[in-house]
Design a protein around this motif. Sequence first.
Motif, mmCIF file in Angstrom:
data_model
loop_
_atom_site.group_PDB
_atom_site.id
_atom_site.type_symbol
_atom_site.label_atom_id
_atom_site.label_comp_id
_atom_site.label_asym_id
_atom_site.label_seq_id
_atom_site.Cartn_x
_atom_site.Cartn_y
_atom_site.Cartn_z
ATOM 1 N N ALA A 92 0.816 -1.214 0.000
ATOM 2 C CA ALA A 92 0.000 0.000 0.000
ATOM 3 C C ALA A 92 0.854 1.270 0.000
ATOM 4 C CB ALA A 92 -0.927 0.011 1.207
ATOM 5 N N ASP A 93 0.357 2.275 -0.687
ATOM 6 C CA ASP A 93 0.923 3.618 -0.586
ATOM 7 C C ASP A 93 0.287 4.387 0.561
ATOM 8 O OD1 ASP A 93 2.577 3.757 -3.136
ATOM 9 O OD2 ASP A 93 0.617 3.208 -3.947
ATOM 10 N N ILE A 94 -0.992 4.136 0.785
ATOM 11 C CA ILE A 94 -1.763 4.843 1.810
ATOM 12 C C ILE A 94 -2.561 3.806 2.586
ATOM 13 C CG2 ILE A 94 -3.645 6.489 2.225
ATOM 14 C CD1 ILE A 94 -2.815 7.794 -0.500
ATOM 15 N N VAL A 95 -2.542 3.902 3.913
ATOM 16 C CA VAL A 95 -3.347 3.035 4.774
ATOM 17 C C VAL A 95 -4.238 3.936 5.624
ATOM 18 C CG1 VAL A 95 -3.362 1.213 6.514
ATOM 19 C CG2 VAL A 95 -1.467 1.355 4.867
ATOM 20 N N ILE A 96 -5.515 3.583 5.710
ATOM 21 C CA ILE A 96 -6.484 4.381 6.468
ATOM 22 C C ILE A 96 -7.105 3.491 7.532
ATOM 23 C CG2 ILE A 96 -8.569 5.792 6.323
ATOM 24 C CD1 ILE A 96 -7.998 6.128 3.321
ATOM 25 N N HIS A 97 -7.071 3.952 8.798
ATOM 26 C CA HIS A 97 -7.699 3.146 9.848
ATOM 27 C C HIS A 97 -8.460 4.030 10.818
ATOM 28 C CE1 HIS A 97 -5.290 3.893 13.526
ATOM 29 N NE2 HIS A 97 -4.275 4.106 12.710
ATOM 30 N N SER A 98 -9.325 3.410 11.622
ATOM 31 C CA SER A 98 -10.144 4.131 12.590
ATOM 32 C C SER A 98 -10.032 3.525 13.985
ATOM 33 C CB SER A 98 -11.610 4.138 12.138
ATOM 34 O OG SER A 98 -12.075 2.807 11.897
ATOM 35 N N GLU A 99 -8.940 2.813 14.248
ATOM 36 C CA GLU A 99 -8.727 2.247 15.575
ATOM 37 C C GLU A 99 -8.414 3.361 16.575
ATOM 38 O OE1 GLU A 99 -8.811 -1.473 16.365
ATOM 39 O OE2 GLU A 99 -10.136 -0.748 14.765
ATOM 40 N N ARG A 100 -8.626 3.068 17.857
ATOM 41 C CA ARG A 100 -8.388 4.052 18.905
ATOM 42 C C ARG A 100 -7.559 3.434 20.026
ATOM 43 N NH1 ARG A 100 -14.290 6.618 20.047
ATOM 44 N NH2 ARG A 100 -13.046 8.062 21.340
ATOM 45 N N VAL A 120 0.188 6.547 6.658
ATOM 46 C CA VAL A 120 -0.806 5.896 7.517
ATOM 47 C C VAL A 120 -1.702 6.963 8.137
ATOM 48 C CG1 VAL A 120 -1.194 4.440 9.531
ATOM 49 C CG2 VAL A 120 0.732 3.969 7.999
ATOM 50 N N LEU A 121 -2.974 6.916 7.789
ATOM 51 C CA LEU A 121 -3.950 7.888 8.279
ATOM 52 C C LEU A 121 -4.729 7.302 9.436
ATOM 53 C CD1 LEU A 121 -5.506 9.301 5.001
ATOM 54 C CD2 LEU A 121 -4.595 10.696 6.842
ATOM 55 N N SER A 122 -4.777 8.029 10.537
ATOM 56 C CA SER A 122 -5.533 7.631 11.720
ATOM 57 C C SER A 122 -6.665 8.622 11.931
ATOM 58 C CB SER A 122 -4.614 7.627 12.941
ATOM 59 O OG SER A 122 -5.353 7.547 14.140
ATOM 60 N N LEU A 123 -7.920 8.137 11.901
ATOM 61 C CA LEU A 123 -9.082 8.994 12.108
ATOM 62 C C LEU A 123 -9.829 8.568 13.361
ATOM 63 C CD1 LEU A 123 -9.054 8.378 8.676
ATOM 64 C CD2 LEU A 123 -10.563 10.346 8.918
ATOM 65 N N SER A 124 -10.188 9.533 14.187
ATOM 66 C CA SER A 124 -10.939 9.238 15.412
ATOM 67 C C SER A 124 -11.763 10.461 15.784
ATOM 68 C CB SER A 124 -9.996 8.847 16.551
ATOM 69 O OG SER A 124 -9.083 9.891 16.820
#
Length: 800
Positions: A92-100, A120-124
């Motif tokens: 992957a070039d970009i990884v998106i996750h929503s873990e906390r 690596v994108l982290s969204l919360s």
Amino acid sequence: MTAPTTDLAPPPLADVVVLELATGVAGPYAARLLADLGAQVVKVEPVEGDPARAELPLVEGESAFFAWLAAGKLSATLPLDDPRIEQLAARADIVIHSERGEAADRLEERLAAANERAVVLSLSPYGRSGERADWQATSFTEYATGGYHYFGGDPEREPLALPGHQVAFHAGTHAAVGALAGLHHAREHGQGQRIEVSHQEAILNDHAWLTTIWTHQGVVQSRTGSIFVPCADGFVFLFNLAPYPNLFVLIERFDLLEDESLQQPLVWTERFDEVLGAFGEWAKTRTKQDIYHAAQELRIAVTPVNTMADVAASEQLAARDWFGSICLGDRDLLAPGLPYNLPGTAPAPTASAPAPGEHTEAVLAPDFPWANAGAPPPPPASSPTGRGPLAGLRFIEVTANWAGPIAGRHFADLGADVIKVELHTKPATRTLAWVPADIWPDHYHRAGYFNKLNRNKRAICLNLATDEGRAILFELVKRADGLIENNAARVMTQLGIGYDVLREVNPGLVMCSMAGFGASGPERNYSAYGSNIEAMSGLASVLGYGPGEYFGTGSYYADPVTGNHGAVATLAALHGRRASGRGRWIDMSLFEAVLPFFSQELLTYAVTGEAPEPIGNASPVHAPQGVYPCAGDDNWLALTVRDERDFAVLADVVGRPDLAANPDLSTVDGRRAASAEIDAAITAWSREQPVPAAAAALQEVGVPAAPVMPNWMVVSDNHLNDRGYFVKVRHPVAGTHSSPGFPWRFEETPGAIVRAAPLFAEHNREVFTALLGLSDTEIEALYAAGATNDAPEYAAGPSL
């Protein structure tokens, strides 16, 4: 909106692989934006499927909203602790996750070990640090802390929230900007990094003067009610911040036309109730479409308050071939199209949403055709530059108001050189939120609205109607990577600086044009501001206390949404230039750009044939949900009860355990039927509580609750300040103020505020001499020809 099929460029992200590990809406929306621009997206779901597969509306048990959100993606079903996640991450070039929390920390350690070059994108909901990092949240309670909720609705009633996943859409769009900025840095320097996006900070970034009017003037932005004008078949909206003398010609009020003071913007605003009354008297016997077209023929910014049925029937959207479709069962449903149009670009392949795990075996196979397999190898990893991820890029801005400037500000915040071009006889919205609140002679340097949206930029003055001014612009374009403009669709072409001209000057230029209705279609020359688009897009038809009670947000919602989407498309086009060497033109319509945020509402109409109406703060799936008055004046607590457990602990906290013991209230339908009794019980408790304490008490037992935050509470909020969201900015004229920071946090190449917003023409000499190499004689000739100036001119006082 599809370009001819000859000589089409491939989608700009055709060599990019995205691994979507996120559930919900924010991360998947970011991935959907990237997929629409050509990226290969692998969505990893839990074995039981993403919870968003249950989102309304449903067709034979399948979610139309999820089908739209996941269109064009591949699906693999794996638990996140499966070691095969690393196998996918390695590609992957970009990884998106929503873990906390700790789960997020462990996941990111594994991702970094698998692929140190990945972004690596982290969204919360509230970010990974701070006292709200572990708060329970729903779309509704997130919206309560996002600024818009408090000033939506009637001042005599409770605040109103927009329906759906608004905060997640804001966060997802900002995440896509961050991902592409991080990708640019990775391809330039061989270095991946983690980028964190807090949903709350993302939506707070999408305000023009929420915090500014508090820090500059001590004004609380509160509810102002609806100014929609009733007509024969609904409502219309007249933009209220710019004078339109032709309005009095339209409505045959020549007495008002003769009142020259009404042509001054500040007087127009002060007497707008009088203007609106006269307009309303004329409008009441006419249809909204007749009013719309008659007013727009005179270039008056009037728009109908459309329902979703009206949106679906829009001739403008149809003419631009904007609508998409999704297939569910045996139904082919009308669906939202893309927020941007890239003429001359082949559309990304689209498909219906995949079944859970449909592609698991394929993507894990050693011979799977990864989209980035043929991409040039990245350079050897270099140490952090200490500059933003866009350092080395240059953008020219020919913008005013909000949509264009916010896109340019994102680029400037992330390290690009952004040069703003202004005209001295029509400065770039150097108005609103002045410090102090009255009008001083140097008011154009004291406007908090301008200063917030234009930090980190350089500014020059050019009269582009002169040959000399255009010649300087052409020299800037030769040295630029991108140009952003948000003028009326006709303006750039009439000035002789449309894309067809500029690409001859610089074939690698990426130009993003933002207009109310785009550059084509029967309404392309119509005028609209962000508040007009709230009415036009159907937003207003789903925001209210009940059916037929329509409200705007109290702001200009379409502006930041369009600007953010424009930033996504521009960065994608710049990525595509790596492979092709060709620039692209991005044709954006505010009308089209905001509609994906209301995809559920448009899809509900497509599925049911009925246009959704407002339901106040209630939820179609949870009960109770609403806002409740707290101690003091106009303080409100937002909460959502998701299930029977939430209701039981809520009942205990408010001192009414008997409610939870009632079997009739064990279901959503039962609680909805008893909403008056339940709301009264909650209110009896909440009225005695300070709103922060009420929210904390419910969070303590795991119930999603939050203050409905006014601007003063946002500015003083401990969580935001502990996270460093606000940044002190020293302006040489306006003084030092706390300014909202950034919607993303880059681990290696953080954004920074390195200069305050520019004074008018502050960088004329610097740009003309150091960048363009002009002599003093040549510069003086520009002044003599009227091609530049050092001070703005206001014929009738401050104006947009």
